[in-house]
Write a protein that holds these residues in place. Sequence first.
Motif, PDB file in Angstrom:
ATOM      1  N   MET A   1      17.064  -3.611  21.842  1.00 40.31           N
ATOM      2  CA  MET A   1      16.907  -2.492  20.912  1.00 40.31           C
ATOM      3  C   MET A   1      17.638  -1.273  21.454  1.00 40.31           C
ATOM      4  O   MET A   1      17.429  -0.865  22.599  1.00 40.31           O
ATOM      5  CB  MET A   1      15.421  -2.155  20.725  1.00 40.31           C
ATOM      6  CG  MET A   1      15.176  -0.913  19.879  1.00 40.31           C
ATOM      7  SD  MET A   1      13.437  -0.573  19.551  1.00 40.31           S
ATOM      8  CE  MET A   1      12.793  -0.276  21.207  1.00 40.31           C
ATOM      9  N   GLY A 107      19.203  -3.714  25.501  1.00 40.84           N
ATOM     10  CA  GLY A 107      19.254  -2.428  24.820  1.00 40.84           C
ATOM     11  C   GLY A 107      19.116  -1.242  25.742  1.00 40.84           C
ATOM     12  O   GLY A 107      19.086  -1.370  26.973  1.00 40.84           O
ATOM     13  N   ASP A 122      25.494   1.377  15.250  1.00 33.31           N
ATOM     14  CA  ASP A 122      24.713   0.212  14.839  1.00 33.31           C
ATOM     15  C   ASP A 122      23.334   0.171  15.494  1.00 33.31           C
ATOM     16  O   ASP A 122      22.645  -0.855  15.449  1.00 33.31           O
ATOM     17  CB  ASP A 122      25.475  -1.074  15.178  1.00 33.31           C
ATOM     18  CG  ASP A 122      25.856  -1.172  16.649  1.00 33.31           C
ATOM     19  OD1 ASP A 122      25.769  -0.137  17.356  1.00 33.31           O
ATOM     20  OD2 ASP A 122      26.252  -2.270  17.096  1.00 33.31           O
ATOM     21  N   ALA A 123      22.897   1.286  16.088  1.00 35.10           N
ATOM     22  CA  ALA A 123      21.587   1.334  16.747  1.00 35.10           C
ATOM     23  C   ALA A 123      20.470   1.007  15.766  1.00 35.10           C
ATOM     24  O   ALA A 123      20.499   1.430  14.608  1.00 35.10           O
ATOM     25  CB  ALA A 123      21.352   2.718  17.350  1.00 35.10           C
ATOM     26  N   GLU A 124      19.489   0.237  16.250  1.00 31.27           N
ATOM     27  CA  GLU A 124      18.352  -0.145  15.399  1.00 31.27           C
ATOM     28  C   GLU A 124      17.498   1.057  15.025  1.00 31.27           C
ATOM     29  O   GLU A 124      16.911   1.103  13.953  1.00 31.27           O
ATOM     30  CB  GLU A 124      17.482  -1.183  16.103  1.00 31.27           C
ATOM     31  CG  GLU A 124      18.122  -2.545  16.262  1.00 31.27           C
ATOM     32  CD  GLU A 124      18.943  -2.673  17.538  1.00 31.27           C
ATOM     33  OE1 GLU A 124      19.212  -3.799  17.934  1.00 31.27           O
ATOM     34  OE2 GLU A 124      19.309  -1.642  18.131  1.00 31.27           O
ATOM     35  N   VAL A 125      17.394   2.018  15.928  1.00 34.25           N
ATOM     36  CA  VAL A 125      16.569   3.204  15.692  1.00 34.25           C
ATOM     37  C   VAL A 125      17.406   4.451  15.966  1.00 34.25           C
ATOM     38  O   VAL A 125      18.047   4.559  17.014  1.00 34.25           O
ATOM     39  CB  VAL A 125      15.318   3.221  16.596  1.00 34.25           C
ATOM     40  CG1 VAL A 125      14.501   4.480  16.343  1.00 34.25           C
ATOM     41  CG2 VAL A 125      14.471   1.975  16.377  1.00 34.25           C
ATOM     42  N   ARG A 205      10.236   2.346  12.260  1.00 30.18           N
ATOM     43  CA  ARG A 205      11.533   1.681  12.131  1.00 30.18           C
ATOM     44  C   ARG A 205      11.474   0.230  12.596  1.00 30.18           C
ATOM     45  O   ARG A 205      12.181  -0.634  12.070  1.00 30.18           O
ATOM     46  CB  ARG A 205      12.566   2.419  12.960  1.00 30.18           C
ATOM     47  CG  ARG A 205      13.093   3.679  12.308  1.00 30.18           C
ATOM     48  CD  ARG A 205      14.104   3.306  11.242  1.00 30.18           C
ATOM     49  NE  ARG A 205      14.623   4.491  10.578  1.00 30.18           N
ATOM     50  CZ  ARG A 205      15.816   4.544  10.011  1.00 30.18           C
ATOM     51  NH1 ARG A 205      16.608   3.493  10.041  1.00 30.18           N
ATOM     52  NH2 ARG A 205      16.218   5.626   9.406  1.00 30.18           N
ATOM     53  N   ARG A 206      10.649  -0.044  13.598  1.00 33.28           N
ATOM     54  CA  ARG A 206      10.595  -1.379  14.188  1.00 33.28           C
ATOM     55  C   ARG A 206       9.750  -2.354  13.367  1.00 33.28           C
ATOM     56  O   ARG A 206       9.884  -3.563  13.533  1.00 33.28           O
ATOM     57  CB  ARG A 206      10.045  -1.304  15.620  1.00 33.28           C
ATOM     58  CG  ARG A 206      10.895  -0.527  16.584  1.00 33.28           C
ATOM     59  CD  ARG A 206      10.275  -0.505  17.967  1.00 33.28           C
ATOM     60  NE  ARG A 206      10.408  -1.811  18.613  1.00 33.28           N
ATOM     61  CZ  ARG A 206       9.431  -2.428  19.253  1.00 33.28           C
ATOM     62  NH1 ARG A 206       8.221  -1.887  19.310  1.00 33.28           N
ATOM     63  NH2 ARG A 206       9.633  -3.603  19.840  1.00 33.28           N
ATOM     64  N   SER A 212      15.459   1.143   6.693  1.00 33.49           N
ATOM     65  CA  SER A 212      16.688   0.630   7.293  1.00 33.49           C
ATOM     66  C   SER A 212      17.838   1.571   7.005  1.00 33.49           C
ATOM     67  O   SER A 212      17.708   2.488   6.223  1.00 33.49           O
ATOM     68  CB  SER A 212      16.995  -0.764   6.752  1.00 33.49           C
ATOM     69  OG  SER A 212      17.165  -0.722   5.345  1.00 33.49           O
TER      70      SER A 212
END
Length: 212
Positions: A1, A107, A122-125, A205-206, A212
């Motif tokens: 992540m 991550g 492109d970070a998930e959070v 977010r997770r 998204s």
Amino acid sequence: MIIAIDGPAASGKGTIARRLAAHYRLPHLDTGLLYRAVGAKALAHHVNFEDPAALAALAGVLDPAALDPEALKSGAIGEAASRVAAVPQVRAKLLTLQQDFARQPGGAVLDGRDIGTVIAPDAEVKLFVTATPEARAARRHHELLGRGEEVALEAVLADILKRDERDSGRASAPLARAADAEILDNTGLDVEQSWQAALALVERRRRPGGPS
């Protein structure tokens, strides 16, 4: 992540990033320290801040493992960091270093001004941490006084406003909120409240089916 945290000076993004990194057991990089280190070297070696090639040369030999956060927190170094961060040649030298850190297995948490837009789009959070200039100036003023630096609050506010203008207006990777970043305005929050709000945003977010 990958957690990308952006925001203006003295917004509290660094404190939040460190706590999130500890909470999720992820490595953390304060990318602002890279620019502070280049700025500090430029001051120490009397490098002309109008000489992009000389500043880029300093960035090219930077060793992130050797950075001393406490030694890089003075107001003069902060101003120097803001100036060198506006130099495209310096940003280019440090780009790969930051991207490699973000993309390591498992991550990472990175904080700065262009993490969610340039370093790790492109970070998930993604969080964008902010506060009013007056609130940020008061925090920075308190921090500087705690380190024995005598400076007027008005001068700190003027510096904050000048850095905001430079960071947001520079041609190369300006300070900007990523379109998919959660906004955390912590103007009226203390450190603990700000941290809890940030953690709640990350957890949202997770969650499966979260934003998204």
